[in-house]
Design an enzyme around this catalytic site. Structure first.
Site, PDB file in Angstrom:
ATOM      1  N   ILE A 175     -11.536   8.230   3.570  1.00  0.00           N
ATOM      2  CA  ILE A 175     -11.108   8.187   4.972  1.00  0.00           C
ATOM      3  C   ILE A 175     -12.289   8.499   5.904  1.00  0.00           C
ATOM      4  O   ILE A 175     -12.440   7.863   6.956  1.00  0.00           O
ATOM      5  CB  ILE A 175      -9.942   9.179   5.186  1.00  0.00           C
ATOM      6  CG1 ILE A 175      -8.691   8.660   4.451  1.00  0.00           C
ATOM      7  CG2 ILE A 175      -9.668   9.396   6.668  1.00  0.00           C
ATOM      8  CD1 ILE A 175      -7.556   9.683   4.329  1.00  0.00           C
TER       9      ILE A 175
ATOM     10  N   ASP B 210     -21.950  21.719   2.555  1.00  0.00           N
ATOM     11  CA  ASP B 210     -20.720  22.259   1.951  1.00  0.00           C
ATOM     12  C   ASP B 210     -19.911  22.949   3.042  1.00  0.00           C
ATOM     13  O   ASP B 210     -20.302  24.013   3.534  1.00  0.00           O
ATOM     14  CB  ASP B 210     -21.088  23.245   0.836  1.00  0.00           C
ATOM     15  CG  ASP B 210     -19.851  23.832   0.160  1.00  0.00           C
ATOM     16  OD1 ASP B 210     -18.708  23.532   0.587  1.00  0.00           O
ATOM     17  OD2 ASP B 210     -20.032  24.617  -0.801  1.00  0.00           O
ATOM     18  N   VAL B 211     -18.755  22.367   3.398  1.00  0.00           N
ATOM     19  CA  VAL B 211     -17.971  22.907   4.512  1.00  0.00           C
ATOM     20  C   VAL B 211     -17.445  24.317   4.240  1.00  0.00           C
ATOM     21  O   VAL B 211     -17.083  25.028   5.170  1.00  0.00           O
ATOM     22  CB  VAL B 211     -16.787  21.973   4.880  1.00  0.00           C
ATOM     23  CG1 VAL B 211     -17.280  20.619   5.364  1.00  0.00           C
ATOM     24  CG2 VAL B 211     -15.799  21.830   3.724  1.00  0.00           C
TER      25      VAL B 211
ATOM     26  N   SER C 142      -2.486  16.433   6.287  1.00  0.00           N
ATOM     27  CA  SER C 142      -1.797  15.588   5.300  1.00  0.00           C
ATOM     28  C   SER C 142      -0.293  15.734   5.500  1.00  0.00           C
ATOM     29  O   SER C 142       0.179  16.810   5.916  1.00  0.00           O
ATOM     30  CB  SER C 142      -2.132  16.045   3.877  1.00  0.00           C
ATOM     31  OG  SER C 142      -1.326  15.354   2.928  1.00  0.00           O
TER      32      SER C 142
ATOM     33  N   TYR D  18      -2.597  23.155  -2.038  1.00  0.00           N
ATOM     34  CA  TYR D  18      -2.924  22.054  -1.112  1.00  0.00           C
ATOM     35  C   TYR D  18      -1.930  21.989   0.039  1.00  0.00           C
ATOM     36  O   TYR D  18      -2.326  21.857   1.195  1.00  0.00           O
ATOM     37  CB  TYR D  18      -2.936  20.745  -1.907  1.00  0.00           C
ATOM     38  CG  TYR D  18      -3.393  19.527  -1.132  1.00  0.00           C
ATOM     39  CD1 TYR D  18      -4.755  19.284  -0.930  1.00  0.00           C
ATOM     40  CD2 TYR D  18      -2.486  18.596  -0.635  1.00  0.00           C
ATOM     41  CE1 TYR D  18      -5.187  18.153  -0.241  1.00  0.00           C
ATOM     42  CE2 TYR D  18      -2.905  17.469   0.051  1.00  0.00           C
ATOM     43  CZ  TYR D  18      -4.255  17.250   0.246  1.00  0.00           C
ATOM     44  OH  TYR D  18      -4.674  16.127   0.923  1.00  0.00           O
TER      45      TYR D  18
ATOM     46  N   LYS E 106      -3.007  22.534   3.885  1.00  0.00           N
ATOM     47  CA  LYS E 106      -2.849  21.480   4.901  1.00  0.00           C
ATOM     48  C   LYS E 106      -1.900  21.928   6.015  1.00  0.00           C
ATOM     49  O   LYS E 106      -2.090  21.560   7.182  1.00  0.00           O
ATOM     50  CB  LYS E 106      -2.374  20.183   4.244  1.00  0.00           C
ATOM     51  CG  LYS E 106      -3.443  19.540   3.363  1.00  0.00           C
ATOM     52  CD  LYS E 106      -4.678  19.156   4.158  1.00  0.00           C
ATOM     53  CE  LYS E 106      -5.684  18.366   3.327  1.00  0.00           C
ATOM     54  NZ  LYS E 106      -6.847  17.930   4.105  1.00  0.00           N
TER      55      LYS E 106
HETATM   56  N1  NAD Z   1      -6.239   9.710   0.260  1.00  0.00           N
HETATM   57  C1  NAD Z   1      -5.059  10.248   0.530  1.00  0.00           C
HETATM   58  O1  NAD Z   1      -4.012   9.793   0.043  1.00  0.00           O
HETATM   59  C2  NAD Z   1      -4.966  11.404   1.506  1.00  0.00           C
HETATM   60  C3  NAD Z   1      -3.703  11.732   1.998  1.00  0.00           C
HETATM   61  C4  NAD Z   1      -3.578  12.790   2.902  1.00  0.00           C
HETATM   62  C5  NAD Z   1      -4.711  13.515   3.282  1.00  0.00           C
HETATM   63  N2  NAD Z   1      -5.921  13.176   2.763  1.00  0.00           N
HETATM   64  C6  NAD Z   1      -7.070  13.987   3.205  1.00  0.00           C
HETATM   65  O2  NAD Z   1      -8.053  13.150   3.764  1.00  0.00           O
HETATM   66  C7  NAD Z   1      -9.320  13.771   3.628  1.00  0.00           C
HETATM   67  C8  NAD Z   1     -10.260  12.770   2.990  1.00  0.00           C
HETATM   68  O3  NAD Z   1      -9.760  12.449   1.705  1.00  0.00           O
HETATM   69  P1  NAD Z   1     -10.111  11.080   0.990  1.00  0.00           P
HETATM   70  O4  NAD Z   1      -8.863  10.497   0.486  1.00  0.00           O
HETATM   71  O5  NAD Z   1     -11.003  10.264   1.864  1.00  0.00           O
HETATM   72  O6  NAD Z   1     -10.917  11.682  -0.270  1.00  0.00           O
HETATM   73  P2  NAD Z   1     -12.333  11.273  -0.896  1.00  0.00           P
HETATM   74  O7  NAD Z   1     -12.449  12.077  -2.147  1.00  0.00           O
HETATM   75  O8  NAD Z   1     -12.450   9.794  -0.963  1.00  0.00           O
HETATM   76  O9  NAD Z   1     -13.379  11.805   0.199  1.00  0.00           O
HETATM   77  C9  NAD Z   1     -13.556  13.175   0.434  1.00  0.00           C
HETATM   78  C10 NAD Z   1     -15.024  13.424   0.757  1.00  0.00           C
HETATM   79  O10 NAD Z   1     -15.198  14.829   1.006  1.00  0.00           O
HETATM   80  C11 NAD Z   1     -16.355  15.267   0.345  1.00  0.00           C
HETATM   81  N3  NAD Z   1     -16.250  16.704   0.064  1.00  0.00           N
HETATM   82  C12 NAD Z   1     -15.485  17.325  -0.889  1.00  0.00           C
HETATM   83  N4  NAD Z   1     -15.679  18.641  -0.843  1.00  0.00           N
HETATM   84  C13 NAD Z   1     -16.575  18.873   0.155  1.00  0.00           C
HETATM   85  C14 NAD Z   1     -17.195  20.048   0.676  1.00  0.00           C
HETATM   86  N5  NAD Z   1     -16.934  21.266   0.154  1.00  0.00           N
HETATM   87  N6  NAD Z   1     -18.045  19.919   1.719  1.00  0.00           N
HETATM   88  C15 NAD Z   1     -18.320  18.699   2.240  1.00  0.00           C
HETATM   89  N7  NAD Z   1     -17.812  17.553   1.759  1.00  0.00           N
HETATM   90  C16 NAD Z   1     -16.931  17.646   0.738  1.00  0.00           C
HETATM   91  C17 NAD Z   1     -16.425  14.421  -0.928  1.00  0.00           C
HETATM   92  O11 NAD Z   1     -17.751  14.404  -1.478  1.00  0.00           O
HETATM   93  C18 NAD Z   1     -15.962  13.060  -0.405  1.00  0.00           C
HETATM   94  O12 NAD Z   1     -17.055  12.291   0.060  1.00  0.00           O
HETATM   95  C19 NAD Z   1      -9.102  15.017   2.769  1.00  0.00           C
HETATM   96  O13 NAD Z   1      -9.022  16.142   3.617  1.00  0.00           O
HETATM   97  C20 NAD Z   1      -7.772  14.751   2.097  1.00  0.00           C
HETATM   98  O14 NAD Z   1      -7.095  15.939   1.777  1.00  0.00           O
HETATM   99  C21 NAD Z   1      -6.079  12.143   1.889  1.00  0.00           C
END
Ligand code: NAD
Length: 257
Positions: free
Chosen positions: A16, A54-55, A134, A146, A150
């Site tokens: 995302i 790292d957040v 989420s 989680y 969230k």
């Molecule tokens: N994909 C889904 O279905 C979905 C649904 C609801 C919410 N989300 C949320 O959307 C956000 C993005 O998820 P996504 O699906 O794109 O996942 P993804 O795994 O494709 O991307 C997440 C990114 O965050 C980075 N990351 C992880 N830990 C980190 C840290 N400590 N510091 C900095 N960067 C870090 C990863 O390297 C990755 O590039 C997340 O917060 C996730 O919880 C995703």
């Protein structure tokens, strides 16, 4: 918010965050992506912050934000998309090291970056923040840390919106439903997730595309949403609307035509 300054997208190398960084760059914003595993985005002018970011690391977040502003100018837009998914467990098997990891990255990390950037925006009286929460934070599921993390993101979004509202800084959240990122596709391919069970409870009978979440985020960052702060916008293909209908025999199929 004007077109000046930069937009910082955490977690911008994948999923995302990557879709959002790409869209914002296409819309003419100067975008910097930061990630714990930094990788450039092919085919976009989005700028990669090359050091791992790292957040969940308080010191690294403070120095990273200062370094990004020194190198690229003031942050006027922030997208907190960095996150990790919840591990599915019955409650008695939830490991507290796993709990701490999810809460540290998803909740504490979102707060640390929002605070670090937000105080700078507030001092400049200019900026907009979007936190990626989420639907899991609005419903229940066997992902105990989680869902709590969230829900916390939705809560801190409201609190920070009130905190900085008098400065004109806006803070909002989006809550994606199951979104077709590479990580989610891998979960389906491995058999850990069932595509049909992800799709069928939603009103639209499908998963969300990353670009659809990106479009909502771009709106919340833009002057088009200038009167909106402190909200949580589900982008879920109707997951929340549709998921209770199983109790009444299921959602109706399209008819006619
Ligand atoms: N994909 C889904 O279905 C979905 C649904 C609801 C919410 N989300 C949320 O959307 C956000 C993005 O998820 P996504 O699906 O794109 O996942 P993804 O795994 O494709 O991307 C997440 C990114 O965050 C980075 N990351 C992880 N830990 C980190 C840290 N400590 N510091 C900095 N960067 C870090 C990863 O390297 C990755 O590039 C997340 O917060 C996730 O919880 C995703």
């Amino acid at each position: 918010m004007g077109a000046d300054g930069i937009v910082l997208v955490t977690g911008g190398s994948r999923g995302i965050g990557a879709a959002t960084a790409t869209l914002l760059a296409e819309q003419g914003r100067r975008v910097v992506i930061a990630d714990i595993a930094p990788e450039p985005l092919a085919g976009t002018p989005a700028i990669l912050w090359p050091a791992p970011f790292d957040v969940a690391d308080e010191t690294a977040v403070a120095s990273g934000i200062a370094g990004i502003e020194a190198a690229h100018g003031p942050i006027t837009g922030l997208v907190n998309s960095a996150g990790v998914f919840g591990k599915m467990h019955p409650v008695e098997r939830v490991r507290m090291d796993q709990w701490d990891r999810e809460v540290n990255i998803d909740l504490r990390g979102t707060f640390l970056v929002a605070r670090g950037v937000g105080v700078r925006m507030a001092a400049r009286r200019h900026g907009a923040i979007v936190n990626v929460a989420s639907v899991a934070g609005m419903t229940s599921g066997p992902i105990h840390a989680y869902t709590a993390a969230k829900a916390g993101v939705i809560q801190i979004t409201q609190t920070l919106a009130a905190e900085w509202g008098r400065t004109g800084v806006r803070v909002n959240a989006v809550s994606p439903g199951f979104t077709r990122t590479a990580a989610l596709e891998a979960g389906i391919a491995s058999g850990a997730l069932n595509k049909r069970l992800l799709e069928s409870p939603t009103a639209l009978n499908r998963m969300v595309e990353p670009i659809e979440v990106a479009q909502a985020i771009a709106w919340l960052l833009s002057p088009m949403s200038s009167g909106v702060t402190g909200i949580n916008l589900p982008v879920d293909a109707g997951f929340i609307a549709g998921s209770t209908w199983a109790a009444y025999g299921g959602l109706p199929e399209a008819s006619g035509a």
